[in-house]
Design a protein around this motif. Structure first.
Motif, PDB file in Angstrom:
ATOM      1  N   TYR A  73       0.749  -1.211   0.066  1.00 26.61           N
ATOM      2  CA  TYR A  73      -0.260   0.173  -0.077  1.00 26.61           C
ATOM      3  C   TYR A  73       0.729   1.193   0.039  1.00 26.61           C
ATOM      4  O   TYR A  73       0.290   2.352   0.508  1.00 26.61           O
ATOM      5  CB  TYR A  73      -0.800   0.003   1.267  1.00 26.61           C
ATOM      6  CG  TYR A  73      -1.725  -1.112   1.147  1.00 26.61           C
ATOM      7  CD1 TYR A  73      -3.163  -0.961   0.320  1.00 26.61           C
ATOM      8  CD2 TYR A  73      -1.688  -2.427   1.717  1.00 26.61           C
ATOM      9  CE1 TYR A  73      -3.943  -2.030   0.210  1.00 26.61           C
ATOM     10  CE2 TYR A  73      -2.385  -3.542   1.478  1.00 26.61           C
ATOM     11  CZ  TYR A  73      -3.720  -3.274   0.983  1.00 26.61           C
ATOM     12  OH  TYR A  73      -4.629  -4.323   0.711  1.00 26.61           O
ATOM     13  N   VAL A  74       2.084   1.207  -0.392  1.00 26.84           N
ATOM     14  CA  VAL A  74       2.975   2.402  -0.407  1.00 26.84           C
ATOM     15  C   VAL A  74       2.384   3.282  -1.591  1.00 26.84           C
ATOM     16  O   VAL A  74       2.359   4.745  -0.998  1.00 26.84           O
ATOM     17  CB  VAL A  74       4.429   1.838  -0.755  1.00 26.84           C
ATOM     18  CG1 VAL A  74       4.561   1.420  -2.275  1.00 26.84           C
ATOM     19  CG2 VAL A  74       5.382   3.180  -0.360  1.00 26.84           C
ATOM     20  N   VAL A 107      10.107  11.141   7.608  1.00 23.04           N
ATOM     21  CA  VAL A 107      10.485  10.044   8.382  1.00 23.04           C
ATOM     22  C   VAL A 107      10.135   8.667   7.974  1.00 23.04           C
ATOM     23  O   VAL A 107      10.922   7.685   7.675  1.00 23.04           O
ATOM     24  CB  VAL A 107      10.255  10.146   9.943  1.00 23.04           C
ATOM     25  CG1 VAL A 107      10.652   9.037  10.803  1.00 23.04           C
ATOM     26  CG2 VAL A 107      10.762  11.395  10.632  1.00 23.04           C
ATOM     27  N   ASP A 108       8.905   8.551   7.547  1.00 19.66           N
ATOM     28  CA  ASP A 108       8.241   7.444   7.024  1.00 19.66           C
ATOM     29  C   ASP A 108       9.123   7.162   5.549  1.00 19.66           C
ATOM     30  O   ASP A 108       9.284   6.099   5.487  1.00 19.66           O
ATOM     31  CB  ASP A 108       6.746   7.517   6.749  1.00 19.66           C
ATOM     32  CG  ASP A 108       6.080   6.991   7.933  1.00 19.66           C
ATOM     33  OD1 ASP A 108       6.728   6.576   9.235  1.00 19.66           O
ATOM     34  OD2 ASP A 108       4.851   6.670   7.818  1.00 19.66           O
ATOM     35  N   LEU A 109       9.376   8.004   4.791  1.00 23.59           N
ATOM     36  CA  LEU A 109       9.890   7.919   3.754  1.00 23.59           C
ATOM     37  C   LEU A 109      11.405   7.265   3.904  1.00 23.59           C
ATOM     38  O   LEU A 109      11.818   6.234   3.112  1.00 23.59           O
ATOM     39  CB  LEU A 109      10.208   9.080   2.825  1.00 23.59           C
ATOM     40  CG  LEU A 109       8.877   9.897   2.310  1.00 23.59           C
ATOM     41  CD1 LEU A 109       9.371  11.201   1.657  1.00 23.59           C
ATOM     42  CD2 LEU A 109       8.300   9.053   1.487  1.00 23.59           C
ATOM     43  N   VAL A 110      12.053   7.575   4.713  1.00 26.95           N
ATOM     44  CA  VAL A 110      13.411   6.940   5.288  1.00 26.95           C
ATOM     45  C   VAL A 110      13.260   5.604   5.679  1.00 26.95           C
ATOM     46  O   VAL A 110      13.772   4.672   5.298  1.00 26.95           O
ATOM     47  CB  VAL A 110      14.276   7.803   6.206  1.00 26.95           C
ATOM     48  CG1 VAL A 110      15.577   7.043   6.666  1.00 26.95           C
ATOM     49  CG2 VAL A 110      14.489   9.197   5.650  1.00 26.95           C
ATOM     50  N   LEU A 111      12.130   5.602   6.386  1.00 30.29           N
ATOM     51  CA  LEU A 111      11.909   4.035   7.215  1.00 30.29           C
ATOM     52  C   LEU A 111      11.534   3.043   6.136  1.00 30.29           C
ATOM     53  O   LEU A 111      12.152   1.801   5.979  1.00 30.29           O
ATOM     54  CB  LEU A 111      10.834   4.388   8.215  1.00 30.29           C
ATOM     55  CG  LEU A 111      11.289   4.653   9.206  1.00 30.29           C
ATOM     56  CD1 LEU A 111       9.999   5.258  10.408  1.00 30.29           C
ATOM     57  CD2 LEU A 111      12.497   4.377  10.306  1.00 30.29           C
ATOM     58  N   ILE A 112      10.786   3.526   5.048  1.00 28.67           N
ATOM     59  CA  ILE A 112      10.528   2.311   4.073  1.00 28.67           C
ATOM     60  C   ILE A 112      11.759   2.050   3.263  1.00 28.67           C
ATOM     61  O   ILE A 112      11.806   0.785   2.673  1.00 28.67           O
ATOM     62  CB  ILE A 112       9.216   3.245   3.231  1.00 28.67           C
ATOM     63  CG1 ILE A 112       7.985   3.299   4.141  1.00 28.67           C
ATOM     64  CG2 ILE A 112       9.176   2.187   1.944  1.00 28.67           C
ATOM     65  CD1 ILE A 112       6.670   3.913   3.495  1.00 28.67           C
ATOM     66  N   VAL A 118      12.034   4.116  -7.605  1.00 28.64           N
ATOM     67  CA  VAL A 118      13.147   3.854  -8.140  1.00 28.64           C
ATOM     68  C   VAL A 118      14.296   3.631  -7.004  1.00 28.64           C
ATOM     69  O   VAL A 118      14.964   2.590  -7.000  1.00 28.64           O
ATOM     70  CB  VAL A 118      13.724   4.764  -9.003  1.00 28.64           C
ATOM     71  CG1 VAL A 118      15.110   4.731  -9.516  1.00 28.64           C
ATOM     72  CG2 VAL A 118      12.737   4.914 -10.319  1.00 28.64           C
ATOM     73  N   ILE A 119      14.119   4.793  -5.991  1.00 30.35           N
ATOM     74  CA  ILE A 119      15.137   4.827  -4.883  1.00 30.35           C
ATOM     75  C   ILE A 119      14.794   3.191  -3.974  1.00 30.35           C
ATOM     76  O   ILE A 119      15.841   2.886  -3.688  1.00 30.35           O
ATOM     77  CB  ILE A 119      15.024   6.093  -3.983  1.00 30.35           C
ATOM     78  CG1 ILE A 119      15.228   7.183  -4.882  1.00 30.35           C
ATOM     79  CG2 ILE A 119      15.787   5.911  -2.454  1.00 30.35           C
ATOM     80  CD1 ILE A 119      15.024   8.496  -4.151  1.00 30.35           C
ATOM     81  N   VAL A 142       4.444   4.725  14.121  1.00 26.96           N
ATOM     82  CA  VAL A 142       4.748   5.908  15.131  1.00 26.96           C
ATOM     83  C   VAL A 142       4.943   7.063  14.665  1.00 26.96           C
ATOM     84  O   VAL A 142       4.395   8.041  15.046  1.00 26.96           O
ATOM     85  CB  VAL A 142       6.001   5.447  16.006  1.00 26.96           C
ATOM     86  CG1 VAL A 142       6.273   6.636  17.159  1.00 26.96           C
ATOM     87  CG2 VAL A 142       5.824   4.213  16.974  1.00 26.96           C
ATOM     88  N   PHE A 143       5.465   7.240  13.469  1.00 25.33           N
ATOM     89  CA  PHE A 143       5.965   8.600  12.642  1.00 25.33           C
ATOM     90  C   PHE A 143       5.063   8.658  11.596  1.00 25.33           C
ATOM     91  O   PHE A 143       5.398   9.495  10.676  1.00 25.33           O
ATOM     92  CB  PHE A 143       7.160   8.527  12.393  1.00 25.33           C
ATOM     93  CG  PHE A 143       8.404   8.542  13.429  1.00 25.33           C
ATOM     94  CD1 PHE A 143       8.544   9.366  14.398  1.00 25.33           C
ATOM     95  CD2 PHE A 143       8.871   7.382  13.572  1.00 25.33           C
ATOM     96  CE1 PHE A 143       9.360   9.748  15.588  1.00 25.33           C
ATOM     97  CE2 PHE A 143       9.774   7.388  14.897  1.00 25.33           C
ATOM     98  CZ  PHE A 143       9.942   8.173  15.501  1.00 25.33           C
ATOM     99  N   TYR A 144       3.627   8.179  11.554  1.00 26.91           N
ATOM    100  CA  TYR A 144       2.854   8.195  10.195  1.00 26.91           C
ATOM    101  C   TYR A 144       2.607   9.757  10.034  1.00 26.91           C
ATOM    102  O   TYR A 144       2.327  10.010   8.849  1.00 26.91           O
ATOM    103  CB  TYR A 144       1.464   7.622  10.679  1.00 26.91           C
ATOM    104  CG  TYR A 144       0.893   7.251   9.302  1.00 26.91           C
ATOM    105  CD1 TYR A 144       1.483   6.154   8.425  1.00 26.91           C
ATOM    106  CD2 TYR A 144      -0.274   8.106   8.916  1.00 26.91           C
ATOM    107  CE1 TYR A 144       0.694   5.918   7.382  1.00 26.91           C
ATOM    108  CE2 TYR A 144      -0.894   7.605   7.522  1.00 26.91           C
ATOM    109  CZ  TYR A 144      -0.410   6.516   6.991  1.00 26.91           C
ATOM    110  OH  TYR A 144      -1.034   6.299   5.874  1.00 26.91           O
TER     111      TYR A 144
END
Length: 387
Positions: A225-226, A294-299, A246-247, A287-289
């Motif tokens: 669901y990204v 922050v979520d971009l980095v975590l994914i 891509v990243i 937690v950081f939704y």
């Protein structure tokens, strides 16, 4: 040498097309939902269905191949694969689209199994690990370039075009395969094929197959669901999502490459710390939704950790098969892709339940439960068994 390079490129291309067809749904979830007026969770269920059919059909079709020439078998199943993608492209309703995905999934697993068989056949023994890793990297390359490109094309000219492109390119790859790969390769006859399944009674194997199930399952709760997460919840444009995918794909490719190095010595022990990181990252997604950056980095961290145990578990299965169940070598070689797809099915299904019941902010928490269980499994494998 030139012929070998061409053969290798063709086999990698087959894996690339398989990866494109399997993963493209993630990039076009919203577009398909809009076309057929169904929920995003319903479209996400296509990922679950695909993975379940893939996992069930692969060992069955592998046993049915028998002594037939693998070249002819490959041409047949690639033709079915092409038909499935064409049916996806012209599907008049969501039911037909679902049927088309079932057809495609039926032959995807046996296709990559036969591609790997050809890879080992044309390659000197000392280079077999290298070529097999590169063929599997075709899936990661699909994540890096194929899926984002398909997502962008879907936004520009419609999601159906992506399936037409997959079908046309696969047809060209099939022609190249028939021209460049050997026509005389056959599978050795197995007298009592049911003996192969004795390996599935082994306690270490039963625990070991949980590793890809839980590793991919945890990540796919979120990854399925990204795209709607980034667009609907975080407000990013589809162009940004394309670049981001891509990243993410590059992170997955790095995961595959790192997996080979981790597997060289005490792989199960060495990957443990990375799955601690994966668990923390999944928790962080929830937690950081409300902090999208922050979520971009975590994914991205999830993308890097997702395949780290792949090479290790493959060697683990093969070692047990060679020492205890030599009649099950072929079956053991298919465990990693089979149970990786079980994990994808489990994760995407769980993600759908979470989206429908409590909402996207809880996806990370759901995934973290699976990877927490994975940590327990890894601890048992490395502390309770001495192999």
């Amino acid at each position: 040498m030139k012929s070998f390079k061409i053969q290798t490129l063709i086999l990698i291309s087959i894996a690339f097309m398989l990866g494109m067809s399997e993963f493209i749904i993630v990039g076009v979830l919203g577009d398909i939902a809009d076309t057929f007026h169904v929920s995003i969770a319903s479209v996400g269920l296509l990922t679950t269905i695909f993975a379940v059919i893939y996992a069930i059909s692969t060992p069955i079709l592998s046993l049915m191949v028998g002594e037939h020439r693998l070249n002819k078998v490959m041409l047949l199943i690639m033709s079915v694969f092409i038909f499935g993608n064409i049916l996806s492209a012209i599907a008049p309703n969501f039911l037909v689209l679902t049927i088309s995905r079932v057809i495609t999934a039926l032959v995807s697993g046996i296709t990559i199994s036969i591609a790997i068989t050809f890879a080992t056949y044309i390659t000197p023994k000392e280079k077999r690990a290298w070529i097999v890793s590169w063929v599997f990297s075709g899936f990661s390359i699909a994540s890096v370039f194929g899926v984002p490109t398909g997502t962008w094309l879907s936004n520009q000219v419609g999601w159906r075009v992506t399936f037409w492109i997959i079908a046309i390119l696969t047809f060209l790859v099939m022609l190249a395969f028939n021209f460049a790969l050997p026509h005389d390769l056959r599978q050795q006859k197995v007298e009592h094929f049911t003996d192969q399944f004795k390996i599935l009674k082994d306690k270490q194997i039963l625990l070991g197959i949980l590793v890809p199930v839980l590793a991919l399952g945890g990540v796919y709760v979120v990854y399925t669901y990204v795209t709607p997460m980034l667009t609907n919840s975080f407000g990013y444009s589809i162009n940004f999502v394309t670049i981001y995918l891509v990243i993410y794909g590059i992170a997955c490719l790095m995961s595959n490459q790192t997996a080979g190095r981790l597997a060289s010595r005490n792989g199960l022990q060495r990957v443990f710390k990375y799955y601690v990181i994966q668990t923390i990252a999944l928790l962080g997604v929830s937690v950081f939704y409300k902090m999208p950056v922050v979520d971009l980095v975590l994914i991205i961290i999830l993308g890097f950790t997702i395949y780290l145990a792949g090479a290790t578990t493959q060697l683990f299965y093969m070692h047990i098969a060679e020492t205890r169940y030599p009649q099950a070598l072929v079956l053991a070689s298919s465990f990693n892709p089979i149970f990786s797809n079980v994990g994808i099915a489990l994760g995407s299904f769980t993600g759908g339940l979470i989206v429908n019941s409590v909402g996207m902010p809880f996806l990370g928490l759901g995934g973290a439960i699976y990877t927490a269980i994975l940590l327990i499994v890894l601890w048992i494998l490395t502390h309770k068994f001495k192999n």
